[in-house]
Design an enzyme around this catalytic site. Structure first.
Site, PDB file in Angstrom:
ATOM      1  N   TYR A 204      39.195 -26.924  11.734  1.00 26.93           N
ATOM      2  CA  TYR A 204      39.798 -25.602  11.880  1.00 26.93           C
ATOM      3  C   TYR A 204      39.434 -24.945  13.211  1.00 26.93           C
ATOM      4  O   TYR A 204      40.306 -24.481  13.955  1.00 26.93           O
ATOM      5  CB  TYR A 204      39.363 -24.713  10.714  1.00 26.93           C
TER       6      TYR A 204
ATOM      7  N   SER B  67      41.090 -17.521  16.109  1.00 22.73           N
ATOM      8  CA  SER B  67      39.931 -17.245  15.250  1.00 22.73           C
ATOM      9  C   SER B  67      38.667 -17.215  16.088  1.00 22.73           C
ATOM     10  O   SER B  67      38.578 -17.864  17.143  1.00 22.73           O
ATOM     11  CB  SER B  67      39.795 -18.341  14.187  1.00 22.73           C
TER      12      SER B  67
END
Length: 251
Positions: free
Chosen positions: A155, A144
């Protein structure tokens, strides 16, 4: 004489996690169009079967497996079942991820850790013996843009660890001919990101945050995943490729 199309994946055996919708589903569609044989995994089997049936209607070979990647044994079982169904593995796409929306409780943290990092590591390690038997083995991890942007939520750091793992493993496995690469998507329009992409604070400031001044589409990630799995990318390994419309480069 006509040279073979280096972007084709005819007959190659691909395992894709998180394939019931969004990016994973788009990657599966792109691979099927390129001639790959597919083993698709997701936690929600109803959505997975619907996606698989649509691919089968167009002639693709698709095997499906329900898998809750928070289960410590699920990654290894998944690899063995997929390899058995396909007769081996050439491509592994670790796409399944969890952004976390339950607050930073211990259980939420464990889930984020298990899905975003532990499962890709275990799947990749379990797939190694099968990849060694392939003529064109590759592991593609979906990281990501958050891996570079950082953040207080787990995350981003977990995706950063996945990117780091990609680079290190590529160096280690390169001598065996196994390529290991990663894609780092920016903000991609999916059901899971709708609350984010539709928010006024994001849309109002989008041109300042993203060079291309728009959100990404799942097929734009799928196109890069198809390229990375193909012979056209045969000399690419250890790369973490941003597909973010220029978001990272604004900082």
């Amino acid at each position: 004489m006509t040279a073979p199309d280096p972007f084709r994946l005819d007959g190659r055996r691909a395992l894709i996690t998180g394939a019931s919708r969004g990016i994973g589903c788009a990657i599966a569609e792109g691979y099927a169009q390129a001639g790959a044989r597919l083993a698709l995994a997701a936690r929600t089997t109803a959505n997975l079967e619907q996606a698989a049936d649509e691919l089968r209607e167009h002639g693709a070979e698709v095997h499906t497996f329900g898998a809750d990647l928070t289960d410590a044994q699920a990654p290894t079982r998944l690899v063995e079942h997929a390899a058995q169904a396909l007769g081996g593995l050439d491509i592994v796409v670790n796409n399944a991820g969890d952004g976390g929306h339950d607050g930073l409780t211990l259980d939420a943290y464990r889930r984020l850790l298990h899905v975003n990092l532990r499962a890709p590591v275990l799947i990749t390690q379990a797939a190694r013996p099968h990849l060694l038997g392939s003529e064109a083995p590759v592991v593609i991890n979906v990281s990501s843009v958050s891996a570079k942007l950082g953040g207080a939520e787990p995350y981003g750091p977990l995706k950063a660890a996945l990117s780091s793992y990609t680079v290190g493993l590529a160096r280690e496995w390169g001598k065996d001919g196994i390529r290991v690469v990663a894609i780092a998507p920016g903000v991609i329009e999916t059901d899971m990101t709708a609350s984010y992409t539709d928010a006024d604070w994001w849309t109002d400031n989008l041109p300042e945050r993203v060079a291309l001044a728009r959100n990404g589409r799942v097929e734009e990630i799928a196109g890069v995943a198809r390229f990375l799995a193909s012979d056209a990318a045969a000399y690419i390994t250890g790369a973490v490729i941003p597909v973010d419309g220029g978001w990272v480069h604004q900082y």
